[in-house]
Design an enzyme around this catalytic site. Structure first.
Site, PDB file in Angstrom:
ATOM      1  N   SER A  46       1.869  12.694  10.223  1.00 37.10           N
ATOM      2  CA  SER A  46       1.381  11.492  10.902  1.00 37.10           C
ATOM      3  C   SER A  46       0.313  11.877  11.915  1.00 37.10           C
ATOM      4  O   SER A  46       0.441  12.887  12.605  1.00 37.10           O
ATOM      5  CB  SER A  46       2.528  10.778  11.622  1.00 37.10           C
TER       6      SER A  46
ATOM      7  N   ASP B 169      -0.873   3.200  10.273  1.00 35.34           N
ATOM      8  CA  ASP B 169      -1.259   3.617   8.920  1.00 35.34           C
ATOM      9  C   ASP B 169      -2.140   2.555   8.260  1.00 35.34           C
ATOM     10  O   ASP B 169      -3.114   2.874   7.572  1.00 35.34           O
ATOM     11  CB  ASP B 169      -0.012   3.853   8.065  1.00 35.34           C
TER      12      ASP B 169
ATOM     13  N   SER C 139       4.348  -0.603  15.327  1.00 33.02           N
ATOM     14  CA  SER C 139       5.067   0.390  14.530  1.00 33.02           C
ATOM     15  C   SER C 139       4.080   1.389  13.923  1.00 33.02           C
ATOM     16  O   SER C 139       2.859   1.159  13.926  1.00 33.02           O
ATOM     17  CB  SER C 139       5.843  -0.299  13.404  1.00 33.02           C
ATOM     18  N   LYS C 140       4.625   2.461  13.381  1.00 29.04           N
ATOM     19  CA  LYS C 140       3.788   3.465  12.718  1.00 29.04           C
ATOM     20  C   LYS C 140       3.045   2.837  11.532  1.00 29.04           C
ATOM     21  O   LYS C 140       1.907   3.201  11.235  1.00 29.04           O
ATOM     22  CB  LYS C 140       4.667   4.631  12.263  1.00 29.04           C
ATOM     23  N   ARG C 141       3.691   1.896  10.857  1.00 30.82           N
ATOM     24  CA  ARG C 141       3.050   1.235   9.709  1.00 30.82           C
ATOM     25  C   ARG C 141       1.758   0.537  10.113  1.00 30.82           C
ATOM     26  O   ARG C 141       0.794   0.491   9.350  1.00 30.82           O
ATOM     27  CB  ARG C 141       4.006   0.225   9.070  1.00 30.82           C
TER      28      ARG C 141
END
Length: 510
Positions: free
Chosen positions: A287, A267, A262-264
């Site tokens: 992002s 990050d 996921s994007k998390r």
């Protein structure tokens, strides 16, 4: 199927940035099409107007242009099977909705969201199917006159597919083999909504694949649960002979822990999960993207190709042409592929080494200029030649190489304490005088003269070189000392040495 030309498609929804998992799906479709002399179609699935995000479609197109993945037809490319945006095909879909209704293979349902929620609360694990449809407000339980009146009065409705229980549904999957699902576990999926006069993904997808003559549907594993419904829809329309072969690709998994990427995760661990930087028009959030993070498109392609597919050899470096030649979808893994972002960085480093010094210098020169340095391209190229093997990204060159262009104004304390000895000032003064007397300041001549001097004086090579490095660089980094001094030239080398000797001597005495 054997006589049909291979045609595959990539059909994203314009709901935001393109996830790297979607890029891999597109890549595998591209490789499969090129390998079989087929065609690759780009379609936009935008039937869910509530999730549309401005700029997303343009972002997706730009991503593939950067990556070098080319489509043969579709949105922005044209072709004989258009239009290629589903929102522009609503009249086409309505015809097929009416066909299913007239043949009794679908039915109209008027249940409101509140009524459905109440039924879920009343019946545990409720789903709209053969066991519950008779309890609901639909054209199977209501008189035709009432149904017609509600429609005439503008009452909103949906069209649901009539799934018959007790059937075995076979999905022919190129990766997973024969996948068998019992129709009893399938619900009567919504195919069309009168509210926006648009079909859902399930109907639009099937109709488009049929009309666009798609022969193979290569998509992510997350779509596997919908495959049996798609098989039933092909049967309902009598299109069994043109049903595509499916291939459901393994999920991309988190670099650590369980679950899908996921994007998390990006990050949290500091890596991009989108091909290009994305500016969310709704939240204003920015992002990171692979392009802006300094990845080469070839490295991203190479990295993604091996996430879920293995050539069966030790080879890791593949050009796009080599991937087309060697790709075999049957060799894709059924299990999820862990997203090893550090391996992605390794690939970028390897491509850095493969590229010419001129190409890397062309990327590095603007960074040098942006730091206020007016330098010739040839000198930038020389620095790249010395230093590119030490970095994975072009942007990492400046902090590593700035000393070539800007003399140090201070000297790293840790290095000074370790490398600047009591006799360093005297020895480096001797070395400066020696270098000042040289007419030939080439690397080879310096090396010969300095080594001879060190031997004659019986100095320790390490002590001289480490102290010399501190005077020219300001800390203990960089390539060979003669590479540095030859690049700087006689005047700059001596200027830096004499300034450092003065400064370091003052610090030593303080």
């Amino acid at each position: 199927m054997e006589n049909r030309k291979v045609r595959v498609r990539f059909a994203p929804s314009p709901t935001g940035a393109l996830h790297i998992g979607g890029v891999r799906t597109a890549l595998y479709n591209y490789l499969f099409a090129r390998q079989h002399g087929g065609e690759f179609v780009f379609r936009i699935e935008d039937t869910d107007s509530s999730r549309f995000v401005p700029g997303a479609e343009e972002y997706i197109i730009e991503s593939f242009k950067w990556l070098g993945i080319k489509f043969d037809e579709g949105v922005s490319y044209g072709g004989k099977h258009g239009p290629y945006r589903q929102s522009e095909r609503r009249d086409i879909y309505k015809k097929y909705v009416d066909q299913l209704l007239s043949e009794g293979k679908a039915y109209i349902a008027f249940d409101t969201p509140e009524e459905l929620e109440a039924k879920r609360a009343e019946i545990k694990n409720f789903q709209y199917d053969a066991h519950t449809r008779h309890l609901m407000r639909n054209s199977l339980t209501m008189p035709k006159e009432e149904v017609d009146k509600l429609i005439a009065d503008g009452k909103q409705y949906v069209v649901r597919f009539l799934v018959k229980p007790g059937e075995e549904v076979h999905v022919d999957d190129l990766i997973r083999g024969d996948v068998v699902i019992k129709s009893d576990i399938l619900d009567d999926k919504v195919l069309y909504k009168s509210a926006d006069e648009l079909p859902t993904y399930h109907l639009a997808n099937i109709v488009d694949d049929h009309l666009m003559e798609i022969t193979h549907v290569i998509r992510g594993e997350e779509w596997l649960p919908s495959a049996p419904l798609h098989v039933l829809l092909y049967r309902a329309f009598g299109w069994e002979d043109t049903m595509p072969q499916f291939a459901h690709l393994p999920l991309l998994l988190k670099p650590d822990g369980k679950g899908k990427l996921s994007k998390r995760d990006g990050d949290r661990l500091g890596f991009p999960v989108f091909p290009l930087e994305w500016h969310d028009p709704k939240t204003g959030e920015i992002s990171s993207g692979f392009r802006e993070s300094g990845y080469f498109p070839e490295a991203v392609i190479n990295f993604l190709a091996l996430l879920g597919w293995n050539p069966g050899t030790e080879q890791e470096m593949f050009s796009l042409e080599e991937l087309v030649e060697q790709f075999d979808i049957a060799k894709c893994s059924k299990a999820g592929a862990r997203f090893d972002y550090q391996k992605g960085m390794w690939f970028n480093h390897e491509y850095m080494l493969k590229k010419s010094d001129e190409e890397i210098a062309g990327l590095f020169a603007p960074i040098v200029a942006g730091n206020g340095v007016d330098e010739t391209f040839e000198r930038v190229r020389k620095v790249v030649a010395m230093m590119k093997d030490r970095v994975s990204f072009v942007k990492e060159l400046w902090p590593l190489c700035s000393f070539f262009f800007i003399p140090p104004t201070e000297y790293d304390e840790k290095t000074r304490k370790k490398r600047w000895k009591e006799d360093s000032a005297a020895q480096l003064t001797e070395l400066a005088d020696l270098l000042e007397g040289l007419d030939d300041f080439s690397l080879e001549h310096q090396e010969e003269v300095v080594h001879k001097w060190i031997e004659e004086k019986e100095y320790k090579l390490g002590n001289i070189m480490n102290a010399w490095r501190l005077t020219l660089v300001g800390e203990g980094k960089g390539p060979g000392m003669f590479d540095i001094s030859a690049f700087l030239g006689k005047e700059e080398t001596l200027s830096r040495m004499r300034r450092a000797i003065s400064e370091l001597s003052k610090e030593q005495q303080a």
